[in-house]
Design a protein around this motif. Structure first.
Motif, PDB file in Angstrom:
ATOM      1  N   ASN A  54      32.497  21.808  13.520  1.00  0.00           N
ATOM      2  CA  ASN A  54      32.073  22.672  12.412  1.00  0.00           C
ATOM      3  C   ASN A  54      30.620  22.415  11.997  1.00  0.00           C
ATOM      4  O   ASN A  54      30.152  22.954  10.999  1.00  0.00           O
ATOM      5  CB  ASN A  54      32.992  22.499  11.206  1.00  0.00           C
ATOM      6  N   GLU A 199      38.891  15.634  -0.243  1.00  0.00           N
ATOM      7  CA  GLU A 199      39.371  16.423  -1.373  1.00  0.00           C
ATOM      8  C   GLU A 199      38.238  16.723  -2.348  1.00  0.00           C
ATOM      9  O   GLU A 199      38.142  17.835  -2.886  1.00  0.00           O
ATOM     10  CB  GLU A 199      40.500  15.673  -2.090  1.00  0.00           C
ATOM     11  N   ARG A 202      36.351  19.732  -1.240  1.00  0.00           N
ATOM     12  CA  ARG A 202      37.135  20.919  -0.869  1.00  0.00           C
ATOM     13  C   ARG A 202      37.011  22.029  -1.902  1.00  0.00           C
ATOM     14  O   ARG A 202      36.724  23.190  -1.560  1.00  0.00           O
ATOM     15  CB  ARG A 202      38.613  20.523  -0.697  1.00  0.00           C
ATOM     16  N   ARG A 298      39.904  14.716   8.602  1.00  0.00           N
ATOM     17  CA  ARG A 298      39.812  15.013   7.173  1.00  0.00           C
ATOM     18  C   ARG A 298      38.896  16.200   6.871  1.00  0.00           C
ATOM     19  O   ARG A 298      39.155  16.965   5.949  1.00  0.00           O
ATOM     20  CB  ARG A 298      39.263  13.800   6.386  1.00  0.00           C
ATOM     21  N   SER A 300      37.730  18.688   9.042  1.00  0.00           N
ATOM     22  CA  SER A 300      37.741  19.864   9.926  1.00  0.00           C
ATOM     23  C   SER A 300      38.007  21.152   9.158  1.00  0.00           C
ATOM     24  O   SER A 300      37.721  22.253   9.659  1.00  0.00           O
ATOM     25  CB  SER A 300      38.797  19.687  11.026  1.00  0.00           C
ATOM     26  N   TYR A 301      38.544  21.052   7.917  1.00  0.00           N
ATOM     27  CA  TYR A 301      38.789  22.260   7.117  1.00  0.00           C
ATOM     28  C   TYR A 301      37.491  22.951   6.722  1.00  0.00           C
ATOM     29  O   TYR A 301      37.469  24.147   6.425  1.00  0.00           O
ATOM     30  CB  TYR A 301      39.580  21.906   5.853  1.00  0.00           C
ATOM     31  N   LYS A 303      34.128  24.929   6.875  1.00  0.00           N
ATOM     32  CA  LYS A 303      33.691  26.007   7.759  1.00  0.00           C
ATOM     33  C   LYS A 303      32.173  26.120   7.751  1.00  0.00           C
ATOM     34  O   LYS A 303      31.545  26.188   6.694  1.00  0.00           O
ATOM     35  CB  LYS A 303      34.308  27.348   7.328  1.00  0.00           C
TER      36      LYS A 303
END
Length: 978
Positions: A54, A199, A202, A298, A300-301, A303
């Motif tokens: 990413n 977190e 995020r 952790r 990879s979410y 973008k």
């Protein structure tokens, strides 16, 4: 915000586009643990550069000296990228990244969110309203709704999580092109740490906003009280009339501070906090193959998305000198500033080398021709390098009877000498050798590693790390001819001169305090996310205690005891002559040791001695504390014998120099006068007065008449005789103990018997029997308030409960004081409280507390701290975290090298013959909250205090002060002793 100081960019942290890398330094690619990374051959940090799918950059450097890991999470966004109509926004966002997400920091997100949405809308309405009466009504509603929302918020959950896992140095800073989040965590807590950080980024929630906004107001007002900040801002403003380096400040304008937009802050986050614009940099006790997979899992979410880089128009050359006056209450000084090219330019490298030729602390032109000869109070030079440009800054201060214009002329004379090439070419080689020494020393510290790599990421995403690694070699290839050519091109009429003059700054406008109702912090509550993190098991890390009988080898050099620790890691040595006497034994001792750097011998002048040490890549220092004195040598072990001989010759055969003494007297008079203009020095003096009374350690100094009557021969006699007094030799280095003993036998001749040291003066701490106020007037926006109280005599058995109490009550962002004074009540940007442990068994424990607040919050700030001092709040989770944090600190702390010896000596002064940390660690586990409450009730609650206050009489009146006790306005002469 990034600390305000001249950042002398270390040689590993400056990216420079040079000749193509030679075979010694090459980019290589490798695959390990299923991940491909790049590295540079012969990189002393052995840094691995990963780029995840990413776009997130991860840089890892292994250093297994202690079971801890230093971490930086940089974002390539700062005040440069603030919107023109919302300056200070990046800095706001940095503060808000500590407030939690929808998973932590909230008791009930479903109930909290509608209220936060309403606050968003109210701020937009507030920003678009011009009528002041209506704005006050809207802000009143913001305050009301914020109070409702805060009922569902849990303040400082982030800080509590980090404390519970043993993190140290939890912080962040924002600067012109960066926002960096900083941590140092135990290596066994990495898994927890990554859970929290993933977190954290995020879905950050902008909660408890209006109290945090008030903290930023306080930060702005503090900057208005700092003349150094004003000088820095002015240098940028005039050097960069187009670029945002000069046109947008990090904290932002007062107008924008008053009109924040949560929507704009949120938009900024989504625009710049994307993986291809961020990095995770870690150095320490890590397994890179395991760690890179954990990070990938952790994060990879995240973008990737395009990021528009700040791309300003080029600055035009300065048409001529720009000369400006800056006014404020502090001492006079000046800066001479030049604009440097981009970080990847040859000019950037040359500027750093040239700054070291002018000023390297030992043998530069300023060092030898101005500082050694005492032609100015002080002078120095350095480069602060950014991505697009840098700032070459020369700073100096006048001695007594000297104008700032005369100082400027002296600096220009040295630049002229540089341009003519009137310096020894060997200086370049010596500079490179000393930089390599600094690099070797810096590798020992994980923080140095991550700071250097982070700097490279901010400037070029680390793509030019090869140039960072090879640049010392590149610098060594630069000739004197190259330097002279550069100096003649670079130093033209293209500079900014800033004269910092003493006087009222009529342009200062403080940020007015809005009405804020204290909010609920829910300090005793915990979100499910935090509970899960805290409950996650950690592998055990066994603490390592010192065994002084094994860890320190002892020997004798004549009748001097040797305390020896071997260095098996590199070729550096550090040696100290350590005396149990100081300025309390002799007021003249400290001055004699200062004088040492300005005098020579029959063989060498003071300037030649400095050159000799610099060429050896060694250095010496000599300073007297109140009760101990240290003369030290350090550098490359290969030059140990030469350095010791040179130092011994200097100390034993130095000659009186009346001209040098007159220069030192002049500078002392100016320094002492300047101290009376320094609010931090005034506050230190006031605290000492509060602790000891009118005669105290701070003002125990030579009078002006005593300085005037000093004779050079008297000071030289002190130096010639110093080795006749009892002292120890402390050594950390590659030599064996027998080798060291043999060397000292030859080079450090000692008398058969020691000369008795003069008896020291003794200071007794005062007993506070009733409240009193000590006040010093200073022209400032803020008010600085300290609470001072002396307690009972030292007892090593009380160190454990004292340590836990400090962690719980006032020792960090998760502690009671910070949560209440700043988070709940928004009364201060900076606040703390601590029980102070004395350094010797004859002394007493003491308590200090501090609030630095706007003057119009003076009474609120005092009452807020007094409530905590009188009634200790109970917060179970905060208490558990305080204990956990202390235990983990000890489990992961590794005292090594010469620190072992100084730990041993510190214990002896307390009457302890072993590693007292073991006692504290063992006892801390059994400490209960009732133990803290008993300590608090017995020593602090409803007891008399001395309030030490520095503020402006125009803002804090005598009537204000009298509310807290009998007031004594202390004169500067009483405070300083002259």
């Amino acid at each position: 915000m990034k600390p305000m100081k001249l950042l002398l960019i270390t040689m590993l942290a400056l990216s420079v586009q040079l000749v193509s890398a030679q075979s010694k330094y090459e980019w290589k690619q490798a695959t390990s643990g299923g991940y491909t990374y790049k590295y540079v051959t012969n990189d002393p940090m052995k840094a691995r550069f990963y780029t995840l799918k990413n776009g997130l950059t991860v840089v890892l450097s292994v250093n297994k000296k202690e079971p801890r890991v230093a971490v930086r999470i940089p974002v390539r966004a700062g005040s440069n990228t603030d919107p023109k109509d919302h300056t200070g926004l990046a800095h706001y966002l940095e503060h808000l990244l500590f407030k939690g997400t929808d998973k932590y920091g909230s008791l009930d997100w479903a109930k909290e969110k509608p209220l936060l949405d309403k606050i968003d809308g109210l701020y937009e309405q507030y920003n678009s309203t011009k009528d002041e009466a209506k704005r006050k009504e809207i802000y009143k509603e913001i305050d009301r709704v914020s109070g409702e929302a805060a009922k569902f918020a849990i303040a400082n959950e982030y800080d509590k999580m980090m404390a519970a896992m043993g993190a140290q140095g939890t912080n962040a800073h924002t600067w012109v092109e960066e926002t960096v989040y900083e941590e140092d965590v135990p290596s066994n807590a990495i898994d927890k740490f990554l859970d929290v950080q993933a977190e954290r980024f995020r879905n950050p929630v902008l909660r408890i906003f209006h109290t945090e906004l008030e903290a930023v107001y306080e930060e702005k007002n503090r900057s208005l009280d700092e003349d150094g900040w004003k000088m820095q801002d002015a240098s940028h403003y005039y050097l960069f009339p187009t670029h945002n380096y000069g046109q947008q400040t990090t904290i932002g304008t007062i107008e924008h501070l008053k009109n924040p937009s949560l929507n704009a802050i949120r938009d900024y986050y989504y625009k710049y906090y994307v993986p291809n614009n961020m990095a995770i940099v870690m150095a320490g006790d890590i397994d890179p193959d395991k760690l890179i997979k954990q990070i990938d899992d952790r994060f990879s979410y995240m973008k990737s998305k395009p990021v528009q880089e700040y791309n300003p128009a080029p600055e035009k050359p300065l048409a001529g000198p720009i000369i400006k006056d800056i006014y404020g209450p502090s001492a006079e000084s000046m800066q001479l500033c030049y604009r440097v090219g981009a970080s990847d330019s040859k000019e950037a490298l040359m500027a750093v080398l040239v700054s070291s030729i002018l000023s390297n602390g030992k043998a530069g032109l300023f060092d030898l021709n101005l500082n050694k000869q005492q032609k100015v109070l002080r002078s120095g030079a350095g480069v602060r390098q950014y991505k697009d440009y840098g700032v070459f800054s020369i700073s100096a201060a006048p001695k007594q009877g000297q104008t700032l214009e005369e100082v400027k002329d002296l600096l220009m004379e040295q630049i002229s000498i540089l341009k003519k090439g009137d310096f020894d070419e060997s200086l370049i080689k010596a500079i490179v050798a000393n930089y390599k020494l600094f690099e070797l020393q810096g590798l020992e510290n994980n923080a140095n590693r991550v700071e250097s790599i982070t700097d490279a990421f901010i400037k070029n995403k680390g793509t030019k790390w090869i140039n960072d690694v090879e640049q010392l070699d590149a610098m060594g290839r630069i000739s004197k001819k190259d330097v002279v050519a550069f100096a003649n091109q670079f130093f033209a009429d293209n500079y900014v001169v800033l004269y910092k003059r003493k006087g009222e700054d009529k342009n200062v406008v403080k940020v007015e305090k809005p009405t804020i109702t204290p909010v609920e912090t829910n300090a005793t509550k915990q979100s499910p996310f935090v509970k899960a993190i805290n409950d996650k098991p950690l592998s055990a890390v066994k603490p390592l205690w010192l065994d002084f009988d094994k860890d320190i080898q002892k020997g004798k050099a004549g009748n001097a005891e040797i305390l020896y620790v071997p260095n098996k890691e590199n070729s550096l040595f550090r040696m100290y002559y350590y005396f149990d006497m100081g300025s309390w034994n002799s007021k003249q001792l400290s001055l004699a040791l200062q004088y040492l750097q300005f005098i020579g011998t029959d063989k060498y002048s003071a300037e030649q001695i400095s050159k000799e040490f610099y060429n050896l890549a060694c250095s010496f220092s000599a300073s007297a504390g109140t009760e101990t004195t240290t003369l030290s040598l350090s550098g490359l072990n290969e030059n140990f014998e030469k350095a010791v001989k040179l130092f011994e010759e200097l100390v034993r055969t130095c000659k009186p120099d009346e001209a040098a003494l007159e220069g030192l007297k002049n500078r002392l008079v100016r320094t002492r006068a300047n101290n009376k203009l320094n609010k931090n020095a005034i506050m230190s003096a006031l605290r000492s007065y509060g602790s000891y009374g009118a005669l105290n350690p701070f003002n125990y100094t030579l009078t002006n008449d005593e300085i005037k009557n000093l004779k050079a021969a008297d000071l030289v006699n002190i130096l010639h005789s110093i080795f006749s007094f009892e002292h120890k030799v402390i050594y950390y280095g590659p030599k064996t103990l027998p080798e060291l003993t043999a060397s000292l036998k030859t080079n450090h001749q000692l008398p058969a018997t020691w000369t008795a040291a003069p008896a020291p003066v003794k200071f007794e701490r005062t007993i506070q029997k009733e409240n009193s106020v000590l006040f010093a007037d200073y022209d400032m926006v803020q008010s600085e308030i300290y609470w001072v109280r002396n307690l009972e005599q030292y007892d090593p058995k009380k160190e454990a409960v004292t340590s836990v109490f400090n962690n719980y009550f006032g020792g960090g962002m998760g502690a009671i004081v910070f949560q209440t004074i700043r988070e709940s009540k928004a009364l201060a940007y900076s606040t703390f409280a601590a029980l102070q442990t004395p350094g010797k068994k004859e002394d007493k424990f003491a308590f200090i507390a501090y609030v630095g607040s706007q003057a119009d919050k003076f009474h609120e700030a005092i009452n807020g701290m007094n409530e905590l001092i009188n009634d200790l709040p109970e917060a179970e989770q905060t208490f558990e975290n305080a204990k956990k944090s202390l235990l983990k600190d000890y489990e992961t702390e590794r005292i090594t090298k010469d620190a072992i010896v100084f730990n041993y000596l510190a214990g002896k002064r307390k009457g302890v013959d072993h590693d007292i940390r073991k006692d504290i660690y063992t006892q801390a586990s059994a400490i209960t909250f009732n133990d803290l409450k008993k300590l608090h009730d017995t020593e602090l609650s409803r007891k008399p205090y001395t309030y030490a206050v520095v503020a402006s009489e125009k803002k804090v009146t005598m009537d204000d002060l009298k509310k807290y006790g009998a007031v004594k306005k202390v004169s500067l002469e009483e405070l300083f002793g002259y």
